[in-house]
Design an enzyme around this catalytic site. Structure first.
Site, PDB file in Angstrom:
ATOM      1  N   ASP A  57       0.810  -1.228   0.000  1.00  0.00           N
ATOM      2  CA  ASP A  57       0.000   0.000   0.000  1.00  0.00           C
ATOM      3  C   ASP A  57       0.841   1.275   0.000  1.00  0.00           C
ATOM      4  O   ASP A  57       0.419   2.311   0.517  1.00  0.00           O
ATOM      5  CB  ASP A  57      -0.964   0.024   1.208  1.00  0.00           C
TER       6      ASP A  57
ATOM      7  N   HIS B 204      -4.698  -1.573  -5.748  1.00  0.00           N
ATOM      8  CA  HIS B 204      -3.892  -0.442  -6.214  1.00  0.00           C
ATOM      9  C   HIS B 204      -4.834   0.666  -6.663  1.00  0.00           C
ATOM     10  O   HIS B 204      -5.605   0.489  -7.602  1.00  0.00           O
ATOM     11  CB  HIS B 204      -2.982  -0.875  -7.371  1.00  0.00           C
TER      12      HIS B 204
ATOM     13  N   GLN C  54       1.931  -6.056  -3.165  1.00  0.00           N
ATOM     14  CA  GLN C  54       2.454  -6.164  -1.796  1.00  0.00           C
ATOM     15  C   GLN C  54       3.757  -5.370  -1.648  1.00  0.00           C
ATOM     16  O   GLN C  54       3.961  -4.410  -2.378  1.00  0.00           O
ATOM     17  CB  GLN C  54       2.655  -7.645  -1.404  1.00  0.00           C
TER      18      GLN C  54
END
Ligand code: GDP
Ligand code: IMO
Ligand code: MG
Length: 433
Positions: free
Chosen positions: A13, A41, A221
């Site tokens: 993130d 995303h 990730q």
């Protein structure tokens, strides 16, 4: 043939979607190389917000072709939903998306297993998308690849084989016959969808690189969620680090010309696991609200912490970062003095590196250096020199502490809110500070 890997430098993130979409304007191809629809995303441009899970962030750049590489695990229903959602908003996907025939397919029983294990009290806080169980089947060599999924008879026999292996655990969910039936319920529609995009993506990408095309390799990730190098076992089941790009896209390391690590100006983490610089209490709540720190995939509140230099240094080492993109500098505006962790204390000793053992990762205490805070609306700033002095100093301090240059600074969600320091250098040569 520039090929730039864009990797999350923290626990996910970091703003990879925004950065890949931003750089995508100058790219020909974007490749997702690992993970699955556990990723979320967010891309914001022209006042519109898009949440991508499986599709590479280049899909929102009309001139860019996109590959879902063999390292990705693909849930056909999730892919169908995402494609439909984009097409309904006028995004053309057909002819611009290529799905590796060798990518593994997430089937309903993978999700059952993920949910079952999370419910068992030993849960890791996964996204419950079936990611871990699908990769397990891949490694156990009982997985189903896209090429197998397209062949109903092959699929039937592979599913029976996999269900036989997982029978004891799955019996807790429902009868095996019912689980098998779920795979084939509405199958034809999903098969057609996968067939629309399926391709031998290795030669496609190879030809693009040989023709001198610009390729972005997008991680899902982040480095600390890497199966080998992250905070095991509180990790995902794939390799987000830059080496994973070679494996998951099917290219050799010699084609990679640069590796950009994306980091927030602070740190967040979703799900369980060690987080040495986690901020307790009200300040975390404040940063969470300013930064809208809630998961795109699960809606969970993200845990908040200060920037962690040993952690980022580990990420730089694992992926050979050639530059950094720092996002969300605007979120720290008005927060007050800012801390950066420069080392840890453990058992009376000072540690410089992010530790490997579970106990050490859990018990290290950060050693902080304090930096003056800054205020004002950073979202309007378009050049480094217009940043408040303390904000600029913060950016410079981070690159000095890490020894990796910050090539991009992001001060808001939308693509205009992006400051590029060295456009030419991003794709290739090693920067000097
Ligand atoms: P990803 O998984 O790495 O692509 O990141 P996410 O999309 O899950 O989370 C990052 C969030 O921060 C998204 O909502 C982005 O739109 C947002 N974002 C990215 N860069 C910035 C920035 O510089 N400032 C602010 N305020 N938000 C940003
Ligand atoms: P993006 O691409 C943040 C976390 C989960 C959990 C652990 C394992 O948006 O950065 P999994 O479902 O993968 O088996 O869960 O990994 N996780 C993420 N955290 N961003 C992500 O993706 C994540 N994908 C998985 O919260 O802790
Ligand atoms: Mg995300």
């Amino acid at each position: 043939m520039p090929a730039l890997v864009v990797v999350g430098a923290q626990w996910g993130d970091e703003g990879k979607g925004k950065i890949v979409h931003f750089l995508g304007e100058g790219a020909d191809w974007v490749v997702r190389y690992q993970g699955g629809d556990n990723a979320g995303h967010t891309v914001v441009f022209d006042g519109q917000s898009y949440a991508l899970h499986l599709l590479p962030s280049g899909i929102l750049q009309p001139g860019v072709k996109n590959i879902i590489g063999s390292g990705v695990v693909v849930n056909p229903s999730a892919l169908a939903e995402e494609v439909a959602a984009l097409e309904s908003r006028g995004v053309r996907v057909r002819g611009r998306l290529f799905l590796s025939l060798a990518a593994h397919v997430i089937l309903p029983y993978h999700i059952h297993l993920d949910v079952l294990r999370e419910a068992g009290g030993r849960g890791l806080g996964t996204t419950k998308k079936g990611i871990g169980p699908c990769y397990e089947d891949k490694v156990a060599r009982i997985g189903v690849r896209v090429a197998d999924y397209l062949d109903r008879a092959a699929l039937r026999s592979l599913v029976r084989q996999a269900l036989a292996v997982r029978a004891a655990e799955l019996a807790k969910v429902k009868p095996l016959q019912a689980i098998e039936a779920e795979v084939f319920d509405g199958y034809e529609e999903r098969r057609r969808l996968l067939a629309r995009f399926a391709a031998d993506t290795g030669p496609l990408l190879d030809r693009a690189l040989r023709a001198g095309k610009r390729v972005l390799l997008e991680s899902a990730q982040g480095s600390m969620l890497d199966l080998d190098h992250g905070t095991y076992p509180f990790v995902t089941s794939s390799n987000p680090v830059a080496g994973g790009a070679c494996v998951g896209a099917g290219v050799g390391p010699t084609v990679i010309t640069g590796v950009m690590g994306v980091t927030k100006a602070y740190t967040t983490r979703v799900g369980r696991g060690p987080f040495p610089t986690e901020i307790p209490g009200a300040l975390a709540g404040r940063i969470r609200e300013i930064g809208k720190e809630y998961g795109v995939t699960t809606g969970r509140a993200r845990r908040i912490g200060w920037l962690d230099v040993p952690q980022l240094r580990a990420a730089a080492r694992m992926s050979g970062l050639t530059c950094l993109a720092m996002t969300k500098l605007d979120t720290l505006s008005g927060v007050g003095p800012i801390k950066i962790c420069v080392g840890y204390r453990l058992d009376g000793r000072l540690l410089r590196d992010f530790p490997v053992s579970r106990r050490a990762q859990r018990e290290v205490r950060p050693v902080y250096r304090s930096f003056p805070g800054f205020s004002g609306d950073l979202g309007r700033v378009r050049s480094l020199s217009d940043l408040p002095r303390a904000a600029r100093e913060y950016v410079f301090s981070v690159e000095r502490l890490l020894g990796v240059p910050v090539a991009v600074v992001s001060v808001g969600q939308s693509r205009e809110q992006t400051i590029v320091r060295d456009a030419a250098g991003i794709w290739g040569r090693r920067h000097s500070i």
